[in-house]
Design a protein around this motif. Structure first.
Motif, PDB file in Angstrom:
ATOM      1  N   UNK A  15       0.825  -1.200   0.000  1.00  0.00           N
ATOM      2  CA  UNK A  15       0.000   0.000   0.000  1.00  0.00           C
ATOM      3  C   UNK A  15       0.859   1.249   0.000  1.00  0.00           C
ATOM      4  N   UNK A  16       0.268   2.332  -0.440  1.00  0.00           N
ATOM      5  CA  UNK A  16       0.850   3.665  -0.281  1.00  0.00           C
ATOM      6  C   UNK A  16       0.237   4.234   0.990  1.00  0.00           C
ATOM      7  N   UNK A  17       1.054   4.602   1.952  1.00  0.00           N
ATOM      8  CA  UNK A  17       0.546   5.054   3.246  1.00  0.00           C
ATOM      9  C   UNK A  17      -0.220   6.369   3.116  1.00  0.00           C
ATOM     10  N   UNK A  18      -1.367   6.420   3.785  1.00  0.00           N
ATOM     11  CA  UNK A  18      -2.182   7.632   3.822  1.00  0.00           C
ATOM     12  C   UNK A  18      -1.990   8.299   5.185  1.00  0.00           C
ATOM     13  N   UNK A  19      -1.456   9.510   5.205  1.00  0.00           N
ATOM     14  CA  UNK A  19      -1.144  10.198   6.451  1.00  0.00           C
ATOM     15  C   UNK A  19      -2.338  11.016   6.932  1.00  0.00           C
ATOM     16  N   UNK A  20      -2.606  10.940   8.223  1.00  0.00           N
ATOM     17  CA  UNK A  20      -3.642  11.741   8.861  1.00  0.00           C
ATOM     18  C   UNK A  20      -3.022  12.445  10.053  1.00  0.00           C
ATOM     19  N   UNK A  21      -3.038  13.778  10.030  1.00  0.00           N
ATOM     20  CA  UNK A  21      -2.383  14.574  11.074  1.00  0.00           C
ATOM     21  C   UNK A  21      -0.912  14.189  11.219  1.00  0.00           C
ATOM     22  N   UNK A  22      -0.292  13.887  10.099  1.00  0.00           N
ATOM     23  CA  UNK A  22       1.138  13.571  10.097  1.00  0.00           C
ATOM     24  C   UNK A  22       1.484  12.160  10.518  1.00  0.00           C
ATOM     25  N   UNK A  23       0.486  11.296  10.698  1.00  0.00           N
ATOM     26  CA  UNK A  23       0.755   9.938  11.163  1.00  0.00           C
ATOM     27  C   UNK A  23       0.193   8.902  10.191  1.00  0.00           C
ATOM     28  N   UNK A  24       0.903   7.779  10.081  1.00  0.00           N
ATOM     29  CA  UNK A  24       0.441   6.660   9.266  1.00  0.00           C
ATOM     30  C   UNK A  24       1.077   5.389   9.815  1.00  0.00           C
ATOM     31  N   UNK A  25       0.498   4.248   9.486  1.00  0.00           N
ATOM     32  CA  UNK A  25       1.036   2.978   9.984  1.00  0.00           C
ATOM     33  C   UNK A  25       0.828   1.888   8.958  1.00  0.00           C
ATOM     34  N   UNK A  29       4.732   5.721  11.320  1.00  0.00           N
ATOM     35  CA  UNK A  29       5.536   6.843  10.830  1.00  0.00           C
ATOM     36  C   UNK A  29       4.903   8.132  11.330  1.00  0.00           C
ATOM     37  N   UNK A  30       5.731   9.000  11.900  1.00  0.00           N
ATOM     38  CA  UNK A  30       5.241  10.277  12.429  1.00  0.00           C
ATOM     39  C   UNK A  30       6.012  11.406  11.749  1.00  0.00           C
ATOM     40  N   UNK A  78      10.268   6.797  12.749  1.00  0.00           N
ATOM     41  CA  UNK A  78       9.760   5.444  12.542  1.00  0.00           C
ATOM     42  C   UNK A  78       9.815   4.661  13.843  1.00  0.00           C
ATOM     43  N   UNK A  79       8.680   4.117  14.261  1.00  0.00           N
ATOM     44  CA  UNK A  79       8.615   3.204  15.400  1.00  0.00           C
ATOM     45  C   UNK A  79       8.237   1.835  14.851  1.00  0.00           C
ATOM     46  N   UNK A 113      14.633  10.576  11.167  1.00  0.00           N
ATOM     47  CA  UNK A 113      15.357  11.199  10.059  1.00  0.00           C
ATOM     48  C   UNK A 113      15.036  12.686  10.087  1.00  0.00           C
ATOM     49  N   UNK A 114      16.074  13.524  10.083  1.00  0.00           N
ATOM     50  CA  UNK A 114      15.902  14.982  10.081  1.00  0.00           C
ATOM     51  C   UNK A 114      16.279  15.502   8.694  1.00  0.00           C
TER      52      UNK A 114
END
Length: 307
Positions: A84-94, A139-140, A150-151, A191-192
């Protein structure tokens, strides 16, 4: 892996060739001959087709049995099946699947003319073989400065830490570092980025990998921001306790400062007044247990050490 005869024999014996491979080749040859007759193609076509089948078979076997081979593919198009391509919501996805004993084994980077791609590869921590599925991960993404944390749960190792210096050579990356986490069945790293980015994160399986495509966001401008953060702490358990305590109620992140120590950031604001109001709110909730300060900095600057 050693190159003695016993090891090589074991590799040969362990290779699982599909039972119907010969049947598949025979059928393909028949189809190939028929096509040759119909289109008057040269006889060399049939040899090329057999060679292609052989290469495909060896390629598939290599991907699933040799981690070093899979990890060397950074210079060719991404292999594997897109989950899948991750869909971010409020900067977060899993994504990923719940598992245990995974190793985030390596991180590679591929540079193109207009973008860069970071690839996170996974193996089994027990036998170091490439895994079929990515372990469950989160991912945050946050800005000011731009970071991606990444956690990875169910992971017992972060061997990819050996590749951090290579990732820093990216034209988009200013730093990458391991985060303190109190859970011994998870790993975490940040990652910065040194510029505003547009990003796309994809999950693959067979083999397992996370692929991050980066391009520059030229629409985002530089500005001054006001961060609410803790004092600087050394990397260790105390840092993990502070983050864990705040994480229950706040969407915090841990950042490495310009001296190599760390702070926990509770928010970034456009005005100093907003930041000071946040500190008053935090003081009500946490009292004197945690001291917060307002740090003024550019939106791409990393925090400064504040003791």
């Amino acid at each position: 892996m050693s190159n003695n005869l016993d090891d090589l024999k074991k590799i040969y014996d362990d290779i699982q060739v599909p039972e119907n491979l010969s049947e598949f080749v025979d059928i393909s040859l028949v189809k190939g001959r028929s096509r040759m007759k119909k289109e008057n193609i040269k006889k060399g076509w049939i040899k090329g087709f057999v060679a292609s089948v052989a290469v495909f078979t060896v390629f598939t076997i290599s991907i699933n049995t040799m981690p070093a081979f899979a990890n060397s593919l950074v210079d060719v198009p991404i292999v594997g099946k897109l989950v899948k391509v991750l869909q971010f919501k409020n900067g977060e996805a899993s994504g990923g699947k719940i598992t245990d004993g995974t190793d985030a084994n390596s991180i590679n980077i591929k540079k193109n003319a207009s973008n860069e791609t970071i690839v996170i590869n996974f193996t089994n921590n027990k036998d170091n073989k490439v895994t079929d599925n990515v372990a469950h991960f989160k991912v945050d993404y946050k800005s000011n400065p731009t970071t991606m944390t990444f956690t990875i749960n169910g992971a017992r190792a972060l061997t990819a830490e050996k590749d951090f210096e290579t990732i820093k050579k990216s034209s988009y990356v200013s730093d990458i570092y391991k985060n303190m986490i109190l859970d011994d069945s998870a790993v975490k790293f940040t990652i910065v980025f040194n510029k505003p980015i547009k990003y796309e994160v994809k999950e693959y399986k067979d083999p397992a990998r996370i692929v991050i495509k980066l391009t520059q966001d030229k629409d985002e401008s530089t500005k001054t921001v006001y961060a609410v953060r803790t004092l600087s702490n050394e990397f260790g358990e105390n840092l993990g306790i502070i983050e864990d305590q705040l994480f229950q109620q706040l969407n915090v992140r841990t950042l490495k400062d310009n001296k190599g120590t760390f702070c926990v950031e509770a928010g970034v604001f456009n005005t100093k007044a907003e930041a000071e109001a946040k500190i008053k709110d935090l003081a009500t909730k946490y009292g004197e247990n945690l001291k917060f300060v307002v740090e003024e900095r550019g939106n791409l600057e990393i925090p400064k050490q504040i003791k």
